[in-house]
Design an enzyme around this catalytic site. Sequence first.
Site, PDB file in Angstrom:
ATOM      1  N   GLU A 167       6.956  -0.503  -4.133  1.00 24.97           N
ATOM      2  CA  GLU A 167       7.192  -0.842  -2.722  1.00 24.97           C
ATOM      3  C   GLU A 167       6.910   0.307  -1.756  1.00 24.97           C
ATOM      4  O   GLU A 167       6.435   0.073  -0.648  1.00 24.97           O
ATOM      5  CB  GLU A 167       8.636  -1.308  -2.532  1.00 24.97           C
ATOM      6  CG  GLU A 167       8.945  -2.603  -3.232  1.00 24.97           C
ATOM      7  CD  GLU A 167      10.414  -2.685  -3.586  1.00 24.97           C
ATOM      8  OE1 GLU A 167      11.087  -3.582  -3.085  1.00 24.97           O
ATOM      9  OE2 GLU A 167      10.892  -1.843  -4.371  1.00 24.97           O
ATOM     10  N   GLY A 177       8.856   6.167  -9.263  1.00 19.72           N
ATOM     11  CA  GLY A 177       8.277   4.846  -9.030  1.00 19.72           C
ATOM     12  C   GLY A 177       7.317   4.890  -7.856  1.00 19.72           C
ATOM     13  O   GLY A 177       7.238   5.895  -7.141  1.00 19.72           O
TER      14      GLY A 177
END
Lengths: 166, 333
Positions: B288, B285
Amino acid sequence: MTEASTHHIRFTLNGSEVSADVKANDTLLNVLREQLGYTGTKRGCETGECGACTVLVDGKAVNACLILAPKVDGRAIQTIEGLAKGAELHPLQKAFIEEGALQCGFCGPGMLMSAKALLDEIPNPTEDQVRRGISGNICRCTGYAKIVKAIMKASRQMARVGGEGA
Amino acid sequence: MKKRGRGMACMYYPLGFTSYPNPSAAFAKYNPDGSATVLTGAQDIGQGSGTVLAQIAADTLGIPYDRISLIYGDTQAVPMDAGSVASRVTYIAGNAVKKACEQAKSILLDVAADMLGVLPHGLDVADGWVYLKDFPEKRVAIADVAKTAEVGRGRPAQGHGTYNPATTLLDKETGHGKPYEAFVYAAQVAEVEVDTETGEVEVLKIYAVHDCGKAINPMMVEGQIEGGIAMGIGYGLTENLVIEKGHVLNPQLANYIVPTALDVPPIESAIVEIPEPKGPFGAKGIGEPSLLPTAPAILNAIYDAVGVRIRDLPATPEKILAELEKLEKEKAK
């Protein structure tokens, strides 16, 4: 005077004549979105800070949330809906897609209209001029890098097409 | 006087929390025209998860990306998803989509094996075809197999998948355990210029190197990095929510300062692809993690430039000037 509260205005919207009955305190943004159904122009902060509602008035980029509708009587308005020519996307729109310049896309319409105003005025801008040109349009998710890249790319492509035409 | 400095910060970030259930579910089916429909509960909020999930589906199902119709956004129609949060969508929802597609593919291969008179494990899919791995010229169109599966065999080539990283509760006594399934790593360098008279900081350049596992869509990974850095610059230098007695005192963009195109400098980013064995195609990922190292890198760069440590975000000109003044007084002693 009671009749003063309503104004009948006519203006060109993306090249077509339109008319509307507007209140003296109606904003251009409200008239575009609520009366005429042009929802491509986004409603953001409504205080002239975010640039999401940017449209062109006589070729100049303005915040549609800050201009009163009666003021656009007789003027030429361009919105995001008028940027493409039919199915043919504007070079700026193509470049935004190719460079991945849109993420959530909410700033997109305003960003594209500011970019158009910039390239109309400065066809071959420097990166700094591009950043200055879109500095009134806030984007929360792209970091501007790909937007700047896309505008630079579109300016080069438009110069090339313009050159071929000449 | 304007002084320049350079600072660096590193981070690691966990993905796929396991301390409580964290599921995504998906459904996939081949259509008789050779296209496929995939349902996911994961919502694209602009980060591009729809694109990434469709890419994962296309690769797994062996059909072109533009023949995938990905359906999301309608909770009445789509399977469950724990949400577009925690930088989890590519990893968790991606795994769910991959599992659903693999199940559909196994039915497709069964039927194709029957049609071709071979064994299913000798077959694979690509570019709209089911083909024999040892003899790719022997092949049959996915559209024909999907049609035969539905109409001829009564076994539609479809599947569902759920991914939920094994829930492992933390030790109640010590708080120890394995709260996440995977981790990503990154380093960023900030170059800044500090005006010692006004305390203003200009960020001149950010370099960012991020591990995100396999980058399924590198352009969108870059976009996430650049967007995160812009948020990190705001977090480090300007964004400050002022709350007094329950009221937000700066609820406007004129007094809550989000970086503009002039505040975000050129960004040079690089992706380090360390494949995660449990990730879909090795992916982890990026969401963030991209914003985490920016503010500390800027603070380190400020220290490098003018020798003051700002320990309270955002590093406003007022705070920097106050620290510079303290520094001057200490030097004068």
